[in-house]
Design a protein around this motif. Structure first.
Motif, PDB file in Angstrom:
ATOM      1  N   HIS A  94     -43.888 -27.855  12.274  1.00  0.00           N
ATOM      2  CA  HIS A  94     -42.796 -28.181  11.348  1.00  0.00           C
ATOM      3  C   HIS A  94     -43.381 -28.804  10.094  1.00  0.00           C
ATOM      4  O   HIS A  94     -44.537 -29.267  10.090  1.00  0.00           O
ATOM      5  CB  HIS A  94     -41.814 -29.170  11.992  1.00  0.00           C
ATOM      6  N   THR A 111     -37.199 -26.954  19.091  1.00  0.00           N
ATOM      7  CA  THR A 111     -37.705 -28.189  18.503  1.00  0.00           C
ATOM      8  C   THR A 111     -36.847 -28.556  17.292  1.00  0.00           C
ATOM      9  O   THR A 111     -36.311 -27.685  16.608  1.00  0.00           O
ATOM     10  CB  THR A 111     -39.176 -28.049  18.054  1.00  0.00           C
ATOM     11  N   GLY A 112     -36.711 -29.848  17.034  1.00  0.00           N
ATOM     12  CA  GLY A 112     -35.930 -30.315  15.895  1.00  0.00           C
ATOM     13  C   GLY A 112     -36.641 -31.459  15.201  1.00  0.00           C
ATOM     14  O   GLY A 112     -37.207 -32.339  15.862  1.00  0.00           O
ATOM     15  N   ASP A 113     -36.626 -31.475  13.863  1.00  0.00           N
ATOM     16  CA  ASP A 113     -37.408 -32.465  13.133  1.00  0.00           C
ATOM     17  C   ASP A 113     -36.555 -33.457  12.349  1.00  0.00           C
ATOM     18  O   ASP A 113     -35.321 -33.422  12.392  1.00  0.00           O
ATOM     19  CB  ASP A 113     -38.436 -31.782  12.221  1.00  0.00           C
ATOM     20  N   THR A 117     -34.353 -29.510  10.507  1.00  0.00           N
ATOM     21  CA  THR A 117     -34.729 -28.133  10.833  1.00  0.00           C
ATOM     22  C   THR A 117     -34.861 -27.960  12.343  1.00  0.00           C
ATOM     23  O   THR A 117     -35.492 -28.781  13.014  1.00  0.00           O
ATOM     24  CB  THR A 117     -36.055 -27.749  10.162  1.00  0.00           C
ATOM     25  N   VAL A 118     -34.270 -26.887  12.861  1.00  0.00           N
ATOM     26  CA  VAL A 118     -34.386 -26.518  14.274  1.00  0.00           C
ATOM     27  C   VAL A 118     -35.142 -25.202  14.345  1.00  0.00           C
ATOM     28  O   VAL A 118     -34.844 -24.258  13.604  1.00  0.00           O
ATOM     29  CB  VAL A 118     -33.003 -26.372  14.944  1.00  0.00           C
ATOM     30  N   ASN A 133     -31.708 -24.130   9.200  1.00  0.00           N
ATOM     31  CA  ASN A 133     -31.759 -25.213   8.226  1.00  0.00           C
ATOM     32  C   ASN A 133     -30.379 -25.711   7.808  1.00  0.00           C
ATOM     33  O   ASN A 133     -30.209 -26.255   6.710  1.00  0.00           O
ATOM     34  CB  ASN A 133     -32.530 -24.745   6.977  1.00  0.00           C
ATOM     35  N   HIS A 135     -28.668 -28.201   9.134  1.00  0.00           N
ATOM     36  CA  HIS A 135     -28.581 -29.662   9.173  1.00  0.00           C
ATOM     37  C   HIS A 135     -29.478 -30.249   8.086  1.00  0.00           C
ATOM     38  O   HIS A 135     -30.518 -29.661   7.744  1.00  0.00           O
ATOM     39  CB  HIS A 135     -29.013 -30.191  10.539  1.00  0.00           C
ATOM     40  N   ILE A 139     -32.677 -34.390  13.721  1.00  0.00           N
ATOM     41  CA  ILE A 139     -32.111 -33.818  14.939  1.00  0.00           C
ATOM     42  C   ILE A 139     -32.271 -34.853  16.044  1.00  0.00           C
ATOM     43  O   ILE A 139     -33.379 -35.296  16.344  1.00  0.00           O
ATOM     44  CB  ILE A 139     -32.815 -32.503  15.327  1.00  0.00           C
ATOM     45  N   PHE A 142     -30.569 -32.250  22.064  1.00  0.00           N
ATOM     46  CA  PHE A 142     -30.233 -30.874  22.410  1.00  0.00           C
ATOM     47  C   PHE A 142     -29.495 -30.870  23.742  1.00  0.00           C
ATOM     48  O   PHE A 142     -29.778 -31.668  24.633  1.00  0.00           O
ATOM     49  CB  PHE A 142     -31.491 -30.012  22.560  1.00  0.00           C
ATOM     50  N   VAL A 153     -26.591 -28.784  19.282  1.00  0.00           N
ATOM     51  CA  VAL A 153     -27.507 -29.623  18.512  1.00  0.00           C
ATOM     52  C   VAL A 153     -26.717 -30.757  17.875  1.00  0.00           C
ATOM     53  O   VAL A 153     -25.683 -30.523  17.240  1.00  0.00           O
ATOM     54  CB  VAL A 153     -28.209 -28.803  17.404  1.00  0.00           C
ATOM     55  N   SER A 155     -26.927 -34.186  15.234  1.00  0.00           N
ATOM     56  CA  SER A 155     -27.748 -34.581  14.089  1.00  0.00           C
ATOM     57  C   SER A 155     -27.260 -35.882  13.473  1.00  0.00           C
ATOM     58  O   SER A 155     -26.082 -36.249  13.609  1.00  0.00           O
ATOM     59  CB  SER A 155     -27.734 -33.468  13.032  1.00  0.00           C
TER      60      SER A 155
END
Length: 393
Positions: A94, A111-113, A117-118, A133, A135, A139, A142, A153, A155
């Motif tokens: 990421h 994965t989420g950052d 971004t997922v 993208n 969100h 994140i 899940f 998801v 956020s």
């Protein structure tokens, strides 16, 4: 079971799905594995350091052969649990630090950052399958809904989204309206038909899948602080379809029944440290609940000791609403139902009905905030309750 000292602040934990092994991700970037038994003994199995930066998230596959770690270093690392070796490292997975990771199936990993971004990954290939993208803030959690192959998801931007992993489009299947609060955690109840979301303001928001994902259908306030972690009880308990464990930043892990809503008790106490993760072992069907906060210990609490009381004369599930009255003996630490949206404060009739003094006393007692932390001193991880109270669960 005594607390397991891990040597540094714990960010995440996950259990082996079939064996008594727990894995923790630490601030130091290390991943440690511990074995444990029913007598409360534990031993360290291995220690690895996939990254020099903090390990924020862990997930394990359905057989327990591999775990994946993510964190501030932005990499996605694969660990073989049988050999205790790092088998693959996807650098720069990421553009921002990765906050969460979730194993979905043999061919899907999410994965989420921190930037919202997922990404979906196939563990067999080095590049991501798709990136989302929609969100714009971190994140937080899940939730996998296998019946529709949907990934829920949550956020920090205040919205919930649903991804259909079968779709090739880099757009969500659905996204909620702004809930005007950070969404921090999620779990499913009622056989997966309803999704409960924990928020920064201490409210449980309930989404009904049949009503769509645009907005929640119920809100249950009452937690004095944010609800950072949620999980359900093992299905062996009769009330598991509507009862959840909540981990709050006030350090308490509560048992809350929803629809109808009531506080059933307190499972564990992390003191002044906020609870970041709450997980039940054996893929959610075991007897140990693991919890971590901003401390260097992993707390394992035996659900069997709390819920499976041998007293046959205990209070059944249908009688639980009477527990806490003055003529029925001891009550749980914080008796009474969880406070809902206060729509029930308006009576159906304009004329008050006559009430006896005992009834008034009970109503006054229930008006207290049941989720607020009590000021009375109690021992670490102690539950002040009649042992027979949970026998009906």
């Amino acid at each position: 079971m005594p607390d397991i000292s891990v040597g540094a602040q714990v960010f995440d934990l996950t259990f082996h799905p079939t064996e008594s092994i727990v894995y923790v991700g630490l601030l130091t970037g290390e991943v440690k594995a511990f074995g444990y038994d029913e007598q409360g003994q534990h031993d360290q199995r291995f220690t690895l350091k996939p990254s020099k930066r903090s390990c924020r998230g862990l997930t394990v596959d359905e057989r327990g052969d591999r775990i994946w770690s993510v964190g501030k270093g932005k990499s996605l690392c694969t660990i073989d649990t049988r050999t205790a070796q790092i088998t693959n490292t996807q650098l720069a997975a990421h553009d921002a630090p990765i906050n969460r990771v979730r194993y979905i199936s043999q061919h899907f990993l999410a994965t989420g950052d921190d930037d919202g971004t997922v990404k979906l990954w196939d563990p067999r290939t080095p590049a991501e399958i798709r990136a989302y993208n929609h969100h714009f803030d971190f994140i937080s959690d899940f939730l996998w809904l296998p019946d529709k192959k949907h990934l829920v998801v949550t956020s920090g931007d205040g919205t919930l989204s649903v991804l259909d992993v079968r779709s090739g489009k880099p757009a969500p299947f659905a996204q909620s309206e702004d809930q005007e609060d950070e969404l921090l955690s999620a779990t499913a109840i009622k056989g997966g038909q309803k999704v409960v979301v924990g928020t920064q303001m201490g409210t449980l928001s309930i989404f009904n899948r049949k009503s769509g994902w645009g907005d929640c259908v119920d809100r249950v306030p009452g937690h004095p602080h944010s609800i950072d972690a949620l999980c359900t009880l093992p299905s062996s308990y009769p009330s598991s379809h509507s009862t959840i464990l909540t981990g709050s930043s006030d350090g308490l892990i509560r048992v809350v029944q929803l629809l109808p809503t009531k506080l059933l008790g307190i499972v564990a106490d992390h003191g002044d440290f906020p609870v970041e993760r709450v997980v039940v072992d054996r893929a959610g069907e075991g007897r140990w609940v693991g919890s971590v906060g901003h401390e260097d210990v992993l707390k394992l609490t035996d659900l069997k000791d709390i819920f499976e009381d041998e007293d046959e004369g205990g209070v059944g599930e249908g009688d639980s609403e009477h527990v806490g009255s003055e003529d029925e003996g001891p009550s749980i630490t914080a008796p009474g139902p969880v406070e809902e949206e206060k729509n029930d404060e308006c009576s159906d009739s304009d004329e008050p009905e006559p009430e006896d003094p005992k009834s008034k006393k009970r109503k006054k007692k229930q008006a207290k905030d049941p989720l607020a932390k009590k000021k009375e001193k109690k021992g670490r991880n102690q539950i002040v309750t009649d042992p027979s109270f949970f026998s009906g669960l």
